[in-house]
Structure formats: structure tokens, C-alpha cells
Write an enzyme that holds these catalytic residues in place. Structure first.
Site, short mmCIF file in Angstrom:
data_model
loop_
_atom_site.label_atom_id
_atom_site.label_comp_id
_atom_site.label_asym_id
_atom_site.label_seq_id
_atom_site.Cartn_x
_atom_site.Cartn_y
_atom_site.Cartn_z
N HIS A 184 3.16 11.06 0.22
CA HIS A 184 4.10 10.53 1.22
C HIS A 184 5.56 10.52 0.75
O HIS A 184 6.46 10.85 1.52
CB HIS A 184 3.69 9.11 1.61
CG HIS A 184 2.28 9.00 2.10
ND1 HIS A 184 1.87 9.54 3.30
CD2 HIS A 184 1.18 8.41 1.55
CE1 HIS A 184 0.58 9.29 3.47
NE2 HIS A 184 0.14 8.61 2.43
N GLU A 229 0.52 7.94 -3.76
CA GLU A 229 1.44 7.58 -2.69
C GLU A 229 2.71 8.43 -2.73
O GLU A 229 3.22 8.85 -1.68
CB GLU A 229 1.79 6.09 -2.77
CG GLU A 229 0.63 5.17 -2.42
CD GLU A 229 0.14 5.38 -0.99
OE1 GLU A 229 0.98 5.44 -0.07
OE2 GLU A 229 -1.08 5.49 -0.80
N HIS A 274 0.85 -1.19 0.00
CA HIS A 274 0.00 0.00 0.00
C HIS A 274 0.88 1.24 0.00
O HIS A 274 0.69 2.14 -0.80
CB HIS A 274 -0.93 0.02 1.21
CG HIS A 274 -1.88 1.18 1.19
ND1 HIS A 274 -2.91 1.32 2.08
CD2 HIS A 274 -1.96 2.29 0.40
CE1 HIS A 274 -3.58 2.43 1.84
NE2 HIS A 274 -3.01 3.04 0.82
#
Length: 279
Positions: free
Chosen positions: A118, A114, A60
Site C-alpha cells: 500500500h 503494508e 493496521h
């Protein structure tokens, strides 16, 4: 005066030599695609599919975190926004271990989400100084942590397990460190399905204990992440704390489908064409 000015100007690159944002630790999250698709809304055609070749557990993300449970996001990075061309050399492997489960969205949309949210923040550490470095290191973490192997003693199975069973099964994988795990609710059976495992890592990627809030030892404090349909990127169902008992780790074969995860479905391509007509 001119010399002083030159000296000051020369200091500027040093002060901003790193992108990203300082953080305390990293959280690596691996999801169980079978649970994600079983918990998804089956009334929506092609809403969730597991691409052929997807491992039992997939990536993930890897998220910078603060000790209080909050986290930086959408930081200044190099590049500031995801550039697929920069990871072409590893894309064939990324498609397998970091798949898109939603054929109406491209696999690149998941990676973009993502990285932009992040990965850009992780660039304050030299280990993640580029987009390619970020995705490469995340895959290394995935390869080094055998969640599927650790869980063999408890599943996959249609029989329920307890949170204690889960912790004991993964104690070897986590070196005895505390970790987090979350469940998804099966809309049909109302069962709690084990949806993800979240391990906390030091900046050198060694495993450490995850901070907890005391009341809910399987999750961080009041800043717990919500991964719902209103978020950008693939619309993962909402995760929630698992109960102490009756956690299910369903058989993967019961939900897997063959799918090309590198591109949207026919529906997705038609919709994209319609949107582009007026552009």
C-alpha cells in the site's frame, strides 16, 4: 535534431517525477487487538499475543483506494521494497502503535507487507513521497482519530451493542461521516467481536464519507478486502460484516499478554535457524 533530442530527454524525469499510482481516496484502518487474539485459533501455541504497552486500538494500515472499491497494490515506489533502516528514527513509536500480534513473525514483516502493498502506491502524493513520510503520516492520522475515546460510551464491555450504537458513539470522531467496521467470529462463543474500524480520508487526510454498495452500508462494494491467513504478513483472522445487533467489544484485560513484538518467539527463531541451515 540534437537539440530536440536533448529537450526530449530532459522531459523524461518530469514525466516520471512521482512513484506510486494515482488513487481517489485513502482508507485508514485501526484494529482491536483484543478481538483479533480472542478470535484467533487458541489451539496453536503462541499464535496471538498483545505486546505490553499496546494501545486499546492499534494501526493496521493506510490504503490508497479507488471510488469503485478496488485499490492499487505493489506499486513502483522509492524504495520499491521496505527498508527498515529508513524508519529507524520512528521505530520505537511504531512498535507501540503498529504492533505485531503474532510472535512467530517479526514486527518488520507486518510493516513490510503494508508498505510494499500500500505505501508504495501512496507515493503518487507528495505527502507520502518516501517510506519515512508514509509511516510518519500514518501515525499522525492515528494520533488525530481517537477511536478508543469515541467508543467509551459502549465499551469495552461483555454486554453486546448494536451497529446503531457503534455509529452513534463514533459520530463525533468521524465528524458525522460514514465509515466501515468489521467483525471477527469468536471460535469458542460464536460471538461477533468488533474487529476493526475503517475511516475514509481525502488526500489531504481530512475525513470523508466512505463509498458503499447500497446492500452493505458498512463496507465497500464487491472488492471488499479479505485479510486471511493465506495473505503475506501477520496472519490476521478473516474479517466479515458485523450483524445489526449483538456485536461485542470485549474487555482488553481478558486477553492481553506480555510479549516482545520486535522479534520472533523462541519457536520462530528456532524455525528460522533450521531454514537457514541449507542456505
Amino acid at each position: 535534431m540534437k537539440l530536440l533530442l536533448l529537450l526530449c530527454i530532459s522531459c523524461i524525469p518530469l514525466a516520471y517525477s512521482h512513484d506510486g499510482e494515482p488513487f481517489d481516496y485513502l482508507m485508514f484502518t485501526t484494529i482491536y487487538p483484543t478481538a483479533v487474539c480472542r478470535a484467533d485459533d487458541d489451539s496453536v501455541p503462541e499464535s496471538c499475543e498483545i505486546p505490553s504497552g499496546t494501545p486499546q486500538w492499534s494501526i493496521h494500515g493506510l490504503w490508497p483506494n479507488f471510488e469503485n472499491g478496488s485499490y492499487p497494490q505493489n506499486c513502483r515506489g522509492t524504495p520499491r521494497h521496505f527498508d527498515e533502516n529508513l524508519i529507524k528514527s520512528i521505530e520505537d513509536r511504531l512498535v507501540v502503535v503498529w504492533p505485531n500480534l503474532y510472535p512467530k513473525k517479526t514486527i518488520q514483516s507486518f510493516w513490510k507487507h503494508e508498505y510494499d502493498k500500500h505505501g508504495t502506491c501512496a507515493q503518487s502524493e507528495k505527502l507520502f513521497e518516501s517510506e519515512l513520510a508514509y509511516f510518519t503520516e500514518v501515525m499522525k492520522v492515528f494520533d488525530s482519530i481517537d477511536v478508543a475515546g469515541g467508543l467509551k460510551s459502549v465499551g469495552p464491555s461483555e454486554k453486546p451493542i448494536t451497529s446503531s450504537d457503534l455509529k452513534n458513539a463514533l459520530s463525533g470522531v468521524t465528524s458525522g461521516k460514514t465509515f466501515q467496521f468489521h467483525c471477527l467470529r469468536d471460535k469458542k462463543t460464536k460471538q461477533f467481536l468488533l474487529g476493526d474500524i475503517r475511516l475514509c480520508l481525502n488526500k489531504d487526510l481530512t475525513i470523508r464519507d466512505c463509498p458503499t454498495d447500497g446492500k452493505h452500508p458498512n463496507r465497500v462494494s464487491r472488492f471488499e478486502r479479505s485479510i486471511g491467513r493465506n495473505r503475506r504478513g501477520p496472519p490476521l483472522p478473516s474479517f466479515q460484516p458485523c450483524p445489526a445487533e449483538f456485536i461485542y467489544l470485549p474487555e482488553m484485560s481478558s486477553i492481553s499478554k506480555s510479549s516482545d513484538s520486535t522479534s520472533p518467539s523462541i519457536f520462530g527463531r528456532i524455525w528460522s535457524a533450521i531454514k537457514n541451515i541449507g542456505n
